[in-house]
Design a protein around this motif. Structure first.
Motif, PDB file in Angstrom:
ATOM      1  N   MET A   1       0.841  -1.190   0.000  1.00 50.41           N
ATOM      2  CA  MET A   1       0.000   0.000   0.000  1.00 50.41           C
ATOM      3  C   MET A   1       0.883   1.249   0.000  1.00 50.41           C
ATOM      4  N   PHE A   2       0.534   2.191  -0.882  1.00 52.10           N
ATOM      5  CA  PHE A   2       1.236   3.463  -0.986  1.00 52.10           C
ATOM      6  C   PHE A   2       0.226   4.567  -0.682  1.00 52.10           C
ATOM      7  N   ILE A   3       0.536   5.386   0.313  1.00 53.91           N
ATOM      8  CA  ILE A   3      -0.376   6.427   0.787  1.00 53.91           C
ATOM      9  C   ILE A   3       0.199   7.805   0.467  1.00 53.91           C
ATOM     10  N   ASN A   4      -0.632   8.693  -0.039  1.00 55.10           N
ATOM     11  CA  ASN A   4      -0.272  10.104  -0.191  1.00 55.10           C
ATOM     12  C   ASN A   4      -1.340  10.956   0.483  1.00 55.10           C
ATOM     13  N   ILE A   5      -0.911  11.893   1.318  1.00 58.32           N
ATOM     14  CA  ILE A   5      -1.824  12.839   1.962  1.00 58.32           C
ATOM     15  C   ILE A   5      -1.782  14.131   1.153  1.00 58.32           C
ATOM     16  N   GLN A   6      -2.916  14.493   0.561  1.00 53.95           N
ATOM     17  CA  GLN A   6      -2.935  15.580  -0.394  1.00 53.95           C
ATOM     18  C   GLN A   6      -3.953  16.658  -0.024  1.00 53.95           C
ATOM     19  N   LYS A   7      -3.951  17.683  -0.812  1.00 58.26           N
ATOM     20  CA  LYS A   7      -4.867  18.804  -0.645  1.00 58.26           C
ATOM     21  C   LYS A   7      -5.560  19.063  -1.983  1.00 58.26           C
ATOM     22  N   ALA A   8      -6.877  19.308  -1.933  1.00 57.70           N
ATOM     23  CA  ALA A   8      -7.637  19.614  -3.139  1.00 57.70           C
ATOM     24  C   ALA A   8      -8.443  20.884  -2.911  1.00 57.70           C
ATOM     25  N   ASP A   9      -8.762  21.568  -4.006  1.00 51.27           N
ATOM     26  CA  ASP A   9      -9.547  22.788  -3.865  1.00 51.27           C
ATOM     27  C   ASP A   9     -11.036  22.464  -3.707  1.00 51.27           C
ATOM     28  N   GLU A  10     -11.859  23.492  -3.683  1.00 54.27           N
ATOM     29  CA  GLU A  10     -13.284  23.323  -3.431  1.00 54.27           C
ATOM     30  C   GLU A  10     -13.959  22.436  -4.467  1.00 54.27           C
ATOM     31  N   ASN A  11     -13.367  22.347  -5.676  1.00 55.85           N
ATOM     32  CA  ASN A  11     -13.951  21.548  -6.757  1.00 55.85           C
ATOM     33  C   ASN A  11     -13.287  20.178  -6.894  1.00 55.85           C
ATOM     34  N   GLY A  12     -12.396  19.861  -5.955  1.00 59.59           N
ATOM     35  CA  GLY A  12     -11.748  18.552  -5.985  1.00 59.59           C
ATOM     36  C   GLY A  12     -10.483  18.485  -6.811  1.00 59.59           C
ATOM     37  N   ASN A  13      -9.996  19.624  -7.299  1.00 58.99           N
ATOM     38  CA  ASN A  13      -8.756  19.632  -8.079  1.00 58.99           C
ATOM     39  C   ASN A  13      -7.540  19.572  -7.144  1.00 58.99           C
ATOM     40  N   TRP A  14      -6.610  18.715  -7.469  1.00 59.55           N
ATOM     41  CA  TRP A  14      -5.412  18.519  -6.650  1.00 59.55           C
ATOM     42  C   TRP A  14      -4.598  19.805  -6.587  1.00 59.55           C
ATOM     43  N   LEU A  15      -4.165  20.155  -5.368  1.00 60.75           N
ATOM     44  CA  LEU A  15      -3.303  21.317  -5.129  1.00 60.75           C
ATOM     45  C   LEU A  15      -1.968  20.811  -4.574  1.00 60.75           C
ATOM     46  N   PRO A  16      -1.019  20.509  -5.439  1.00 57.11           N
ATOM     47  CA  PRO A  16       0.266  20.022  -4.940  1.00 57.11           C
ATOM     48  C   PRO A  16       1.119  21.157  -4.392  1.00 57.11           C
ATOM     49  N   TRP A  17       2.164  20.795  -3.653  1.00 54.05           N
ATOM     50  CA  TRP A  17       3.243  21.755  -3.433  1.00 54.05           C
ATOM     51  C   TRP A  17       4.346  21.419  -4.428  1.00 54.05           C
ATOM     52  N   TYR A  18       5.236  22.387  -4.666  1.00 55.31           N
ATOM     53  CA  TYR A  18       6.296  22.201  -5.661  1.00 55.31           C
ATOM     54  C   TYR A  18       7.655  22.055  -4.979  1.00 55.31           C
ATOM     55  N   THR A  19       8.470  21.200  -5.591  1.00 53.34           N
ATOM     56  CA  THR A  19       9.890  21.152  -5.258  1.00 53.34           C
ATOM     57  C   THR A  19      10.654  20.985  -6.564  1.00 53.34           C
ATOM     58  N   LEU A  20      11.693  21.785  -6.757  1.00 51.99           N
ATOM     59  CA  LEU A  20      12.399  21.859  -8.040  1.00 51.99           C
ATOM     60  C   LEU A  20      11.414  22.057  -9.186  1.00 51.99           C
ATOM     61  N   ASN A  21      10.373  22.853  -8.929  1.00 47.89           N
ATOM     62  CA  ASN A  21       9.346  23.196  -9.919  1.00 47.89           C
ATOM     63  C   ASN A  21       8.533  21.993 -10.384  1.00 47.89           C
ATOM     64  N   GLU A  22       8.558  20.908  -9.614  1.00 48.05           N
ATOM     65  CA  GLU A  22       7.767  19.723  -9.934  1.00 48.05           C
ATOM     66  C   GLU A  22       6.726  19.508  -8.842  1.00 48.05           C
ATOM     67  N   PRO A  23       5.522  19.044  -9.213  1.00 52.94           N
ATOM     68  CA  PRO A  23       4.504  18.771  -8.195  1.00 52.94           C
ATOM     69  C   PRO A  23       4.888  17.575  -7.340  1.00 52.94           C
ATOM     70  N   HIS A  24       4.738  17.748  -6.031  1.00 55.86           N
ATOM     71  CA  HIS A  24       5.061  16.667  -5.099  1.00 55.86           C
ATOM     72  C   HIS A  24       3.785  15.916  -4.725  1.00 55.86           C
ATOM     73  N   PRO A  25       3.834  14.583  -4.663  1.00 59.09           N
ATOM     74  CA  PRO A  25       2.607  13.810  -4.398  1.00 59.09           C
ATOM     75  C   PRO A  25       2.051  13.952  -2.995  1.00 59.09           C
ATOM     76  N   GLY A  26       2.801  14.523  -2.060  1.00 58.64           N
ATOM     77  CA  GLY A  26       2.280  14.757  -0.715  1.00 58.64           C
ATOM     78  C   GLY A  26       2.983  13.932   0.343  1.00 58.64           C
ATOM     79  N   ALA A  27       2.649  14.208   1.617  1.00 60.68           N
ATOM     80  CA  ALA A  27       3.210  13.416   2.718  1.00 60.68           C
ATOM     81  C   ALA A  27       2.838  11.956   2.488  1.00 60.68           C
ATOM     82  N   TRP A  28       3.771  11.053   2.757  1.00 60.85           N
ATOM     83  CA  TRP A  28       3.621   9.688   2.273  1.00 60.85           C
ATOM     84  C   TRP A  28       3.797   8.641   3.377  1.00 60.85           C
ATOM     85  N   GLY A  29       3.332   7.460   3.056  1.00 62.39           N
ATOM     86  CA  GLY A  29       3.545   6.294   3.894  1.00 62.39           C
ATOM     87  C   GLY A  29       3.421   5.053   3.034  1.00 62.39           C
ATOM     88  N   LYS A  30       4.013   3.955   3.496  1.00 64.52           N
ATOM     89  CA  LYS A  30       3.962   2.697   2.754  1.00 64.52           C
ATOM     90  C   LYS A  30       3.747   1.538   3.714  1.00 64.52           C
TER      91      LYS A  30
END
Length: 570
Positions: free
Chosen positions: A427-456
């Motif tokens: 199992m691969f877990i990502n904790i993410q954030k989405a806007d009011e319409n359900g669109n993913w709001l990533p944070w960026y690192t090296l200008n790339e979207p990060h999948p979020g805080a994780w666990g396995k």
């Protein structure tokens, strides 16, 4: 395994022009052996390929950069790793991803302090090829007791050289940072401070078998960068031989309780060194410890001018005994992430991590509506389940926040799961954030979207280690797997699992959604590191919710420090 042998480099070949980003950073490059003393820049002497004997007679080699003025003595900063000590030699420019060209001189070792900055600040920089690396004798020992003993011997040798004032520190990020905790735990008398800027400190749990899921191909890629005259501790082969924690893996864990020198630790919320950095800071015995946690990637963070000046104040205090007010630096400084490259707060001062004012809350999974998987703030009475293909699909549970909510610290998932037709599942877990319409709001690192805080989690490794699990006032906040035995399941057997999520710090605004993404595979595109896990999934995976299957996520809610009407101060 045998290290890649040093070979003469074609002088017409400029690695800076390579299409391989790792080659452009000098990975695996070993220049010719060339003992000499010369002025490498105005006022800076370089003693090249200096021989140093270890306690067992093995000779290792280092490059010493120091001020030309020999009427004074100076404190020393050590870069200790098996990365080559002159990776930029022969390049038109030495490139580091995320760092503008010419920011770092060609005399700097990979992930290490730049002599062209630190020597001009009145420091010595010692770039070391550890045992077995480059032209140093012996075999490369990856983060073992042998490496720690060698580090002790080198610190004590350096401290008594005629140009050194007897005060030695260590510096470097990532792989160079990982060595520092083990050497500091040996307590060399002249080691005054360390600055491990992002480091893995439990190789089994954080690298080779995160959550019990093997990641051997990436570690094989890392080991292939080693260039030397002998052999290399083949961690990948040992991971195959020892897939559970034993003495081999325990030997690679530093004893934080023995670290008494001053420490300046950093942690990046975007990279795989995050857990190890936080564990090290929390468990270190010393009270002279400071943490700075940020969103940026480790390489640009290391060479940011404001961070260099910050580190200089730390070194000036503990290597030059300058009373510059460093002790007034907050012991914890956190970047609170928002979305994209926007941080809600930067370097927010705190006294500890995790934060004492944390209010832990549980949100309960509800799969009763397959088209609207959600979470609720109270236990769900109706039993239900959702299934997905472990190799190709994923599910996402969303919950809308009714007010601005900050989650900073440790989360974990308690899930009831089953492998429909097999005896195990990943199992691969990502904790993410989405806007009011359900669109993913990533944070960026090296200008790339990060999948979020994780666990396995590989569910056959679900058994916890009570001594390693972290609790606050009796409440578990960080479940830690034991990895001492495998507990295979019967097809369709429902079992509870507790999945540790790496710490993070982020704010959700009113109306935004907390999203928990669950899959049987790693989901990320466009990232330069060849991260990969060797999964063992067959068929569908099932998550059960509600009733007797009280699946939930526990989150660290941080209340405002002060609130007056509509005004909120965090």
């Amino acid at each position: 395994m045998v290290a890649r042998k040093p070979v003469a480099v074609d002088p017409s070949l400029d690695l800076a022009q390579s299409e391989d980003p790792m080659a452009r950073m000098g990975q695996g490059f070993c220049p010719a052996f060339n003992q000499r003393v010369y002025e490498c820049a105005p006022g800076i002497l370089c003693e090249q390929d200096v021989a140093v004997k270890m306690r067992d007679g093995v000779t290792i080699y280092c490059d010493i950069y120091r001020p030309k003025d020999e009427n004074k003595t100076y404190p020393a900063i050590v870069s200790w790793s098996w990365f080559g000590k002159r990776p930029g030699e022969g390049m038109s420019e030495w490139q580091i991803m995320g760092v503008p060209p010419h920011t770092v001189s060609k005399f700097a070792k990979f992930e290490s302090p730049d002599p062209m900055y630190w020597v001009y600040q009145g420091y010595i920089v010692a770039n070391v090829d550890v045992r077995g690396a480059g032209h140093s004798e012996g075999n490369v020992h990856m983060f073992t007791h042998q490496d720690r003993e060698d580090g002790y011997d080198f610190v004590e040798w350096l401290a008594v050289q005629h140009y050194c004032n007897g005060n030695v520190g260590m510096a470097g990020n990532s792989g160079v940072a990982m060595h520092q905790w083990g050497i500091a735990a040996m307590q060399p008398p002249h080691l005054r401070c360390i600055a491990p800027w992002e480091c893995t400190t439990d190789l089994y749990r954080e690298s080779f078998y995160e959550g019990g899921v093997p990641a051997l191909s990436f570690n094989k890629f890392i080991s292939a960068q080693v260039t030397g005259t002998g052999g290399v501790d083949s961690q990948v082969d040992m991971a195959v031989k020892y897939p559970l924690i034993n003495g081999y893996w325990e030997d690679k864990r530093p004893d934080f309780s023995k670290v008494t020198c001053a420490v300046y630790q950093t942690a990046g919320f975007s990279h795989f060194h995050l857990r190890g950095s936080m564990q090290a800071f929390r468990k270190a015995k010393t009270k002279l410890k400071w943490l700075r946690a940020h969103r940026d990637f480790e390489w640009p963070d290391t060479y940011q001018p404001e961070n260099l000046e910050d580190l200089k104040r730390f070194y000036d205090r503990y290597l030059k005994d300058i009373h510059n007010g460093w002790e007034m630096t907050p012991h914890v400084r956190l970047d609170i992430m928002d979305a994209y490259d926007c941080d809600y707060q930067v370097r927010r001062p705190e006294n500890e991590f995790p934060l004492k004012r944390t209010e832990y809350k549980r949100y309960y999974f509800d799969a009763s509506d397959p088209k609207n998987l959600t979470m609720r703030d109270a236990p769900v009475s109706v039993e239900s389940c959702v299934a997905y293909d472990g190799n190709t699909e994923q599910v996402e549970f969303d919950m809308t926040f009714e007010e601005d909510t900050e989650l900073t610290g440790y989360m974990y998932l308690h899930l009831y799961v089953a492998a429909e037709s097999y005896n195990d599942m990943d199992m691969f877990i990502n904790i993410q954030k989405a806007d009011e319409n359900g669109n993913w709001l990533p944070w960026y690192t090296l200008n790339e979207p990060h999948p979020g805080a994780w666990g396995k989690c590989r569910i056959s490794h679900r058994e916890l280690d009570p001594k390693e699990c972290q609790k606050v006032k009796g409440l578990m906040i960080q479940p830690v797997m034991a990895h001492k035995r495998e507990l295979k399941v019967q097809p369709g057997e429902i079992v509870p699992v507790d999945i540790e999520i790496v710490p993070s710090a982020r704010i959700w605004h009113k109306g935004q959604k907390l999203r928990v993404q669950i899959a049987g595979r790693y989901i990320r595109e466009g990232w330069f590191e060849p991260l990969a896990w060797d999964t063992d999934n067959h068929g569908r995976q099932i998550i059960y919710t509600g009733g007797q299957y009280e699946s939930f996520i526990q989150v660290p809610v941080i209340p405002p420090k002060y609130k007056a009407g509509d005004y909120v101060y965090r």
